[in-house]
Design a protein around this motif. Structure first.
Motif, PDB file in Angstrom:
ATOM      1  N   GLU A 114       0.842  -1.191   0.000  1.00 54.25           N
ATOM      2  CA  GLU A 114       0.000   0.000   0.000  1.00 54.25           C
ATOM      3  C   GLU A 114       0.883   1.250   0.000  1.00 54.25           C
ATOM      4  OE1 GLU A 114      -3.317  -0.064  -0.256  1.00 54.25           O
ATOM      5  OE2 GLU A 114      -3.214  -2.265  -0.336  1.00 54.25           O
ATOM      6  N   GLY A 115       0.375   2.355  -0.550  1.00 51.79           N
ATOM      7  CA  GLY A 115       1.153   3.583  -0.559  1.00 51.79           C
ATOM      8  C   GLY A 115       0.325   4.750  -1.062  1.00 51.79           C
ATOM      9  N   PHE A 116       0.993   5.864  -1.343  1.00 56.84           N
ATOM     10  CA  PHE A 116       0.308   7.038  -1.886  1.00 56.84           C
ATOM     11  C   PHE A 116      -0.343   6.684  -3.221  1.00 56.84           C
ATOM     12  CE2 PHE A 116       3.936   8.845   0.535  1.00 56.84           C
ATOM     13  CZ  PHE A 116       3.223   9.533   1.489  1.00 56.84           C
ATOM     14  N   GLU A 117      -1.457   7.348  -3.517  1.00 52.47           N
ATOM     15  CA  GLU A 117      -2.129   7.101  -4.783  1.00 52.47           C
ATOM     16  C   GLU A 117      -2.641   8.390  -5.402  1.00 52.47           C
ATOM     17  OE1 GLU A 117      -4.983   4.084  -5.290  1.00 52.47           O
ATOM     18  OE2 GLU A 117      -3.887   2.554  -4.163  1.00 52.47           O
ATOM     19  N   HIS A 118      -2.448   8.546  -6.691  1.00 52.97           N
ATOM     20  CA  HIS A 118      -3.138   9.535  -7.502  1.00 52.97           C
ATOM     21  C   HIS A 118      -3.095   9.022  -8.933  1.00 52.97           C
ATOM     22  CE1 HIS A 118       1.014  10.969  -8.249  1.00 52.97           C
ATOM     23  NE2 HIS A 118       0.533  11.332  -9.432  1.00 52.97           N
ATOM     24  N   MET A 119      -3.906   9.585  -9.808  1.00 51.66           N
ATOM     25  CA  MET A 119      -3.921   9.115 -11.192  1.00 51.66           C
ATOM     26  C   MET A 119      -4.563  10.163 -12.082  1.00 51.66           C
ATOM     27  SD  MET A 119      -6.821   6.145 -10.856  1.00 51.66           S
ATOM     28  CE  MET A 119      -8.266   6.411  -9.828  1.00 51.66           C
ATOM     29  N   ALA A 120      -4.205  10.096 -13.365  1.00 55.45           N
ATOM     30  CA  ALA A 120      -4.802  10.970 -14.358  1.00 55.45           C
ATOM     31  C   ALA A 120      -6.278  10.607 -14.530  1.00 55.45           C
ATOM     32  CB  ALA A 120      -4.071  10.829 -15.689  1.00 55.45           C
ATOM     33  N   PRO A 121      -7.110  11.592 -14.857  1.00 55.62           N
ATOM     34  CA  PRO A 121      -8.534  11.280 -15.066  1.00 55.62           C
ATOM     35  C   PRO A 121      -8.742  10.540 -16.378  1.00 55.62           C
ATOM     36  CG  PRO A 121      -8.102  13.578 -15.570  1.00 55.62           C
ATOM     37  CD  PRO A 121      -6.821  13.035 -15.000  1.00 55.62           C
ATOM     38  N   MET A 122      -9.752   9.715 -16.393  1.00 54.51           N
ATOM     39  CA  MET A 122     -10.117   8.988 -17.603  1.00 54.51           C
ATOM     40  C   MET A 122     -10.738   9.944 -18.617  1.00 54.51           C
ATOM     41  SD  MET A 122     -12.720   5.738 -17.755  1.00 54.51           S
ATOM     42  CE  MET A 122     -13.047   4.807 -19.238  1.00 54.51           C
ATOM     43  N   PRO A 123     -10.360   9.864 -19.892  1.00 54.27           N
ATOM     44  CA  PRO A 123     -10.980  10.725 -20.899  1.00 54.27           C
ATOM     45  C   PRO A 123     -12.493  10.512 -20.960  1.00 54.27           C
ATOM     46  CG  PRO A 123      -9.035   9.636 -21.792  1.00 54.27           C
ATOM     47  CD  PRO A 123      -9.310   8.996 -20.466  1.00 54.27           C
ATOM     48  N   GLN A 124     -13.211  11.577 -21.214  1.00 50.48           N
ATOM     49  CA  GLN A 124     -14.669  11.505 -21.312  1.00 50.48           C
ATOM     50  C   GLN A 124     -15.041  11.138 -22.746  1.00 50.48           C
ATOM     51  OE1 GLN A 124     -16.749  11.843 -18.513  1.00 50.48           O
ATOM     52  NE2 GLN A 124     -14.700  11.678 -17.613  1.00 50.48           N
ATOM     53  N   VAL A 125     -15.139   9.851 -23.016  1.00 55.00           N
ATOM     54  CA  VAL A 125     -15.459   9.365 -24.354  1.00 55.00           C
ATOM     55  C   VAL A 125     -16.629   8.387 -24.272  1.00 55.00           C
ATOM     56  CG1 VAL A 125     -13.094   9.658 -25.167  1.00 55.00           C
ATOM     57  CG2 VAL A 125     -13.800   7.448 -24.231  1.00 55.00           C
ATOM     58  N   LYS A 126     -17.209   8.099 -25.420  1.00 53.59           N
ATOM     59  CA  LYS A 126     -18.325   7.165 -25.498  1.00 53.59           C
ATOM     60  C   LYS A 126     -17.884   5.790 -25.025  1.00 53.59           C
ATOM     61  CE  LYS A 126     -21.249   4.922 -29.022  1.00 53.59           C
ATOM     62  NZ  LYS A 126     -22.463   4.886 -28.193  1.00 53.59           N
ATOM     63  N   GLY A 127     -18.781   5.094 -24.330  1.00 55.87           N
ATOM     64  CA  GLY A 127     -18.502   3.739 -23.883  1.00 55.87           C
ATOM     65  C   GLY A 127     -18.497   2.751 -25.042  1.00 55.87           C
ATOM     66  N   PRO A 128     -18.190   1.489 -24.768  1.00 54.91           N
ATOM     67  CA  PRO A 128     -18.032   0.515 -25.853  1.00 54.91           C
ATOM     68  C   PRO A 128     -19.326   0.098 -26.542  1.00 54.91           C
ATOM     69  CG  PRO A 128     -17.820  -0.559 -23.707  1.00 54.91           C
ATOM     70  CD  PRO A 128     -17.890   0.913 -23.438  1.00 54.91           C
ATOM     71  N   ASP A 129     -20.458   0.284 -25.884  1.00 58.02           N
ATOM     72  CA  ASP A 129     -21.719  -0.189 -26.463  1.00 58.02           C
ATOM     73  C   ASP A 129     -22.027   0.529 -27.769  1.00 58.02           C
ATOM     74  OD1 ASP A 129     -21.977  -1.807 -24.279  1.00 58.02           O
ATOM     75  OD2 ASP A 129     -23.429  -0.535 -23.236  1.00 58.02           O
TER      76      ASP A 129
END
Length: 293
Positions: A114-129
Motif C-alpha cells: 500500500e502507498g500514496f495514490e493519484h492518477m490521471a482522469p479517464m478521458p470523457q469518451v463514449k462507452g463501448p456499447d
C-alpha cells in the motif's frame, strides 16, 4: 472459453527447455513480420516463470525490438536473474530466433504494498456499447485486403477491439494523433493473474504506432510505408481483468527522424488508470524502387 482465446493463452505459455530457458510458438497475424506483441507477452511470461513465488507482480518492463521475427520459426527465451531483493526483483530476457536476438527486455517485479495514490482522469469518451469492432469493420471491407491475408484479417479474434472514429486505412485523411480503443477478451477468463498480465502486454502493441500516422494521412497498409516497433515500455499500476472492458487512450506527441513516439493510458470502466504504455516506432516512407537497408 472460445477456441481463439484458448489459442492465445496457449501461445503465451512457454515450454521449458533448460534452466531459465523456454520456447514459444509463433502465430501469423498477416503482418509482414512476427507480431511484436506476441514476443512481448511471451518474454514477460518467461520472466514470470523464474520468480521465487506467485506473490510477485510486474510493475514495469522495457523492451527493444532488435530484428524482425518470422512467423515460420519458434522463439527461444533466455532469462537472466539480475536481482532478487526483498520487495523488488529484476529479470533480463533475450528472445531469439535461429540463434539471433530479436528482442531484449528488462522487467521488474514487486511484492504488493500500500502507498500514496493519484492518477490521471479517464478521458470523457463514449462507452463501448454500439461501437463496431475492428473485426466487424474488417469483414465489411474484406474485399479490399490482399487475398494472401484476407482470411487472417477477417477470422475470429481472441481480443475484441472497438475504435472510436476509426481511420479508413484504405483512404486515410489527416486527423489529430489521438485514438481511443475499447478492448477486452472475447470470452470470460479465469482468475490466473499471469494470464491477464501477459495478455495485456500482448494487446498493447496493437493500435499504437498507427496513431503517429494520423497527421500525415498515411496508413500501414500502403506499400510505400515501412512501419515497425523499435521499443516498448509498460508500467502496471493496479490490478485489472482482460475479460472486462478497458479503454486504451493513445496519443502521439512527436514524430521526427523517421520515428514516431506514442503513449497509451489504460483505464478500467470504473475510471481507474491500471497501466501506462510508451513506444517509439519506425514510420518511414520509402521509394517505389525499394526499401532502404
Amino acid at each position: 472459453m472460445s477456441d481463439v482465446l484458448q489459442e492465445l493463452l496457449s501461445l503465451l505459455k512457454l515450454e521449458a527447455i533448460g534452466v531459465n530457458r523456454f520456447r514459444g510458438h509463433s502465430q501469423d497475424l498477416g503482418f509482414r513480420n512476427l507480431f511484436g506483441g506476441q514476443v512481448l507477452g511471451q518474454s514477460l511470461s518467461a520472466a514470470m516463470e523464474t520468480l521465487p513465488d506467485e506473490q510477485w507482480v510486474p510493475h514495469s518492463l522495457h523492451a527493444y525490438f532488435l530484428r524482425p521475427g518470422t512467423v515460420q520459426d519458434s522463439v527461444e527465451f533466455e532469462v537472466e536473474i539480475v536481482r532478487d531483493g526483498r520487495t523488488f526483483c529484476t529479470r533480463q530476457v533475450t528472445a531469439s530466433q535461429n540463434g539471433k536476438a530479436i528482442l531484449t527486455m528488462l522487467c521488474s517485479f514487486q511484492q504488493p504494498e500500500e502507498g500514496f495514490e493519484h492518477m490521471a482522469p479517464m478521458p470523457q469518451v463514449k462507452g463501448p456499447d454500439g461501437i463496431p469492432s475492428q473485426l466487424e469493420l474488417a469483414r465489411m471491407f474484406r474485399d479490399y485486403f490482399p487475398e494472401r491475408v484476407r482470411d487472417i484479417y477477417t477470422a475470429d479474434k481472441p481480443i475484441e477491439m472497438r475504435v472510436l472514429d476509426p481511420v479508413n486505412i484504405f483512404a486515410p485523411t489527416k486527423k489529430e494523433p489521438l485514438k481511443y480503443v475499447w478492448m477486452k477478451a472475447d470470452a470470460p477468463m479465469g482468475d490466473n493473474r499471469t494470464e491477464h498480465q501477459t495478455m495485456l502486454a500482448y494487446a498493447t502493441d496493437f493500435n499504437l504506432i498507427p496513431t503517429a500516422l494520423h497527421p500525415h494521412a498515411v496508413s500501414v497498409t500502403q506499400k510505400d510505408m515501412q512501419v515497425a516497433s523499435l521499443d516498448h515500455s509498460i508500467w502496471f499500476h493496479r490490478p485489472f481483468r482482460m475479460d472486462e472492458w478497458l479503454l486504451y487512450a493513445i496519443d502521439s506527441p512527436a514524430a521526427a527522424g523517421g520515428r514516431g513516439l506514442c503513449r497509451g493510458q489504460i483505464f478500467n470502466q470504473a475510471g481507474e488508470l491500471v497501466a501506462s504504455v510508451a513506444q517509439e516506432g519506425l514510420i518511414r516512407k520509402v521509394p517505389a524502387a525499394g526499401k532502404p537497408a
